[in-house]
Design a protein around this motif. Structure first.
Motif, PDB file in Angstrom:
ATOM      1  N   GLU A  76       0.817  -1.240  -0.371  1.00  0.00           N
ATOM      2  CA  GLU A  76       0.192  -0.221  -0.176  1.00  0.00           C
ATOM      3  C   GLU A  76       0.827   1.187  -0.008  1.00  0.00           C
ATOM      4  N   LYS A  77       2.133   1.394   0.612  1.00  0.00           N
ATOM      5  CA  LYS A  77       2.907   2.699   0.719  1.00  0.00           C
ATOM      6  C   LYS A  77       3.752   2.165  -0.690  1.00  0.00           C
ATOM      7  N   ASN A  78       4.421   1.117  -0.584  1.00  0.00           N
ATOM      8  CA  ASN A  78       5.342   1.699  -2.400  1.00  0.00           C
ATOM      9  C   ASN A  78       4.827   0.658  -3.638  1.00  0.00           C
ATOM     10  N   ASN A  79       4.552   0.486  -4.793  1.00  0.00           N
ATOM     11  CA  ASN A  79       3.897  -0.248  -5.191  1.00  0.00           C
ATOM     12  C   ASN A  79       5.086  -0.630  -5.432  1.00  0.00           C
ATOM     13  N   ASP A  80       6.525   0.025  -6.463  1.00  0.00           N
ATOM     14  CA  ASP A  80       7.334  -0.221  -6.784  1.00  0.00           C
ATOM     15  C   ASP A  80       8.576  -1.403  -6.343  1.00  0.00           C
ATOM     16  N   ILE A  81       8.373  -1.664  -5.040  1.00  0.00           N
ATOM     17  CA  ILE A  81       8.910  -2.807  -4.942  1.00  0.00           C
ATOM     18  C   ILE A  81       9.286  -4.061  -4.709  1.00  0.00           C
ATOM     19  N   SER A  82       9.912  -5.707  -4.890  1.00  0.00           N
ATOM     20  CA  SER A  82       9.788  -6.083  -5.083  1.00  0.00           C
ATOM     21  C   SER A  82       9.043  -6.870  -3.576  1.00  0.00           C
ATOM     22  N   LEU A  83       8.058  -7.515  -3.357  1.00  0.00           N
ATOM     23  CA  LEU A  83       8.349  -8.348  -2.345  1.00  0.00           C
ATOM     24  C   LEU A  83       7.430  -9.567  -2.779  1.00  0.00           C
ATOM     25  N   LYS A  84       8.341 -10.228  -1.586  1.00  0.00           N
ATOM     26  CA  LYS A  84       7.448 -12.053  -1.800  1.00  0.00           C
ATOM     27  C   LYS A  84       7.449 -12.170  -0.256  1.00  0.00           C
ATOM     28  N   ILE A  85       6.243 -13.445  -0.118  1.00  0.00           N
ATOM     29  CA  ILE A  85       5.847 -14.279   0.351  1.00  0.00           C
ATOM     30  C   ILE A  85       6.876 -15.051   0.787  1.00  0.00           C
ATOM     31  N   GLY A  86       7.795 -15.154   1.993  1.00  0.00           N
ATOM     32  CA  GLY A  86       9.119 -16.084   1.883  1.00  0.00           C
ATOM     33  C   GLY A  86       9.459 -16.151   3.382  1.00  0.00           C
ATOM     34  N   LEU A  87       9.678 -17.274   4.474  1.00  0.00           N
ATOM     35  CA  LEU A  87      10.721 -17.285   5.054  1.00  0.00           C
ATOM     36  C   LEU A  87      11.853 -17.351   4.916  1.00  0.00           C
ATOM     37  N   ALA A  88      12.695 -17.205   6.134  1.00  0.00           N
ATOM     38  CA  ALA A  88      14.228 -16.663   6.404  1.00  0.00           C
ATOM     39  C   ALA A  88      15.209 -17.614   6.550  1.00  0.00           C
ATOM     40  N   THR A  89      14.495 -19.164   6.157  1.00  0.00           N
ATOM     41  CA  THR A  89      15.031 -20.066   6.448  1.00  0.00           C
ATOM     42  C   THR A  89      14.459 -20.680   4.632  1.00  0.00           C
ATOM     43  N   ASP A  90      13.696 -19.812   3.919  1.00  0.00           N
ATOM     44  CA  ASP A  90      13.412 -20.707   2.826  1.00  0.00           C
ATOM     45  C   ASP A  90      13.371 -19.544   2.016  1.00  0.00           C
ATOM     46  N   ILE A  91      14.354 -18.857   2.003  1.00  0.00           N
ATOM     47  CA  ILE A  91      14.212 -17.334   0.354  1.00  0.00           C
ATOM     48  C   ILE A  91      13.706 -17.897  -1.096  1.00  0.00           C
ATOM     49  N   PRO A  92      13.141 -17.383  -2.013  1.00  0.00           N
ATOM     50  CA  PRO A  92      12.715 -17.789  -2.727  1.00  0.00           C
ATOM     51  C   PRO A  92      13.069 -16.291  -3.703  1.00  0.00           C
ATOM     52  N   PHE A  93      14.403 -16.752  -3.406  1.00  0.00           N
ATOM     53  CA  PHE A  93      15.072 -15.928  -4.845  1.00  0.00           C
ATOM     54  C   PHE A  93      16.606 -17.090  -5.069  1.00  0.00           C
ATOM     55  N   LYS A  94      17.187 -17.309  -6.265  1.00  0.00           N
ATOM     56  CA  LYS A  94      18.193 -18.169  -6.494  1.00  0.00           C
ATOM     57  C   LYS A  94      19.343 -17.770  -6.052  1.00  0.00           C
ATOM     58  N   ASP A  95      20.026 -18.383  -6.193  1.00  0.00           N
ATOM     59  CA  ASP A  95      21.510 -18.293  -5.782  1.00  0.00           C
ATOM     60  C   ASP A  95      22.342 -17.563  -6.057  1.00  0.00           C
ATOM     61  N   THR A  96      23.495 -17.429  -5.259  1.00  0.00           N
ATOM     62  CA  THR A  96      24.279 -15.588  -5.887  1.00  0.00           C
ATOM     63  C   THR A  96      23.718 -14.559  -6.235  1.00  0.00           C
ATOM     64  N   ASN A  97      22.631 -14.108  -6.218  1.00  0.00           N
ATOM     65  CA  ASN A  97      21.586 -12.946  -6.125  1.00  0.00           C
ATOM     66  C   ASN A  97      21.896 -11.400  -5.831  1.00  0.00           C
ATOM     67  N   PHE A  98      22.548 -11.484  -4.126  1.00  0.00           N
ATOM     68  CA  PHE A  98      22.159 -10.121  -3.526  1.00  0.00           C
ATOM     69  C   PHE A  98      23.694 -10.096  -3.491  1.00  0.00           C
TER      70      PHE A  98
END
Ligand SMILES: C[S@@+](CC[C@H](N)C(=O)[O-])C[C@H]1O[C@@H](n2cnc3c(N)ncnc32)[C@H](O)[C@@H]1O
Length: 246
Positions: A76-98
């Motif tokens: 609601e505050k910012n629709n431009d950011i990429s947000l995903k539901i996910g857990l710290a122990t199961d991060i929904p992103f590919k390897d060596t990304n950040f």
């Protein structure tokens, strides 16, 4: 004793909490922001930290959170950011990304910290940095919350990992410890109407974990003290743990 439900807390979270500028400044001091292109906020909640980082850096900022309600508020505050539901122990992103990953006020919710570090290791690029913002057990004892609601310190010392144990777990799971920073400790804080509102809305998760009797007792203590005027207390501050991927 109740349960913490961030989908419910999301409705009032931004009324009582905001980002701490001192933490953003420490990120900027430690991470060469102009050289990095992807940042991940783990447990981003309503997006307070990502919003600022998106405004002040050229990097692409991503957030994950376990709660749909918290993410809805962030959107609601910012629709431009990429947000995903996910857990710290199961991060929904590919390897060596950040290049940089941070976590503010979330570690006490993580049940399997070793698994979390392995996930952090997986999604970070080589040389990527991690910052975990939390409180030490000593800082929990120093909280003004502890003065009014002593049982919150007991529940939180069980939830919050001991800082040295946390560092050891990081070192055993692919990270080099860089440094520990104590921030904001001893600053004078005025506890007025906003603090009372925070308490009445149970804006801090530990208030959901103590008995209703102890909660009411603490609230009455605060109200009594406030009759004498604004309460002034020292801030317990926070602790930042800096790590880099080995
Ligand atoms: C106190 S809030 C902090 C939110 C935000 N980081 C901030 O500083 O404003 C804790 C957040 O951690 C999220 N959380 C709890 N357990 C989590 C997990 N296992 N993985 C990811 N997020 C989690 C909650 O949904 C909540 O949004």
């Amino acid at each position: 004793m109740g349960k913490i439900n961030y989908n419910n807390i999301s409705k009032i979270y931004d009324d009582v909490r905001e980002e701490e500028r001192i933490i953003i400044n420490k990120f900027l001091d430690e991470v060469n922001i102009s050289n990095i292109n992807k940042i991940l906020d783990v447990g981003c909640g309503t997006g307070n930290y990502i919003n600022i980082l998106q405004r002040i850096t050229k990097a692409k900022v991503y957030g994950i959170d376990a709660s749909k309600g918290m993410l809805e508020k962030a959107r609601e505050k910012n629709n431009d950011i990429s947000l995903k539901i996910g857990l710290a122990t199961d991060i929904p992103f590919k390897d060596t990304n950040f290049n940089f990953l941070y976590m503010t006020d979330v570690i006490h919710h993580i049940k399997d910290i070793e698994k979390m570090f392995l996930e952090f290791q997986r999604v970070l690029k080589d040389g990527g940095k991690v910052c975990i913002s939390t409180q030490s057990h000593r800082q929990i004892d120093l909280r003004y919350m502890t003065e009014f609601f002593p049982s919150t310190a007991l529940v939180d010392k069980k939830r919050y990992p001991d800082i040295e144990k946390l560092i050891k777990l990081a070192e055993e799971n692919g990270f080099k410890f860089l440094k520990k920073q104590v921030i904001g400790e001893g600053e004078n804080i005025k506890l007025g109407d906003r603090y009372l509102e925070l308490l009445q809305k149970k804006g801090y998760s530990m208030l959901h974990l103590i008995s209703e009797k102890n909660y009411k007792k603490g609230l009455n203590k605060v109200k009594e003290k406030m009759k004498e005027g604004t309460i002034i207390r020292k801030s317990a501050g926070g602790t930042l743990i800096w790590l880099t991927k080995k």
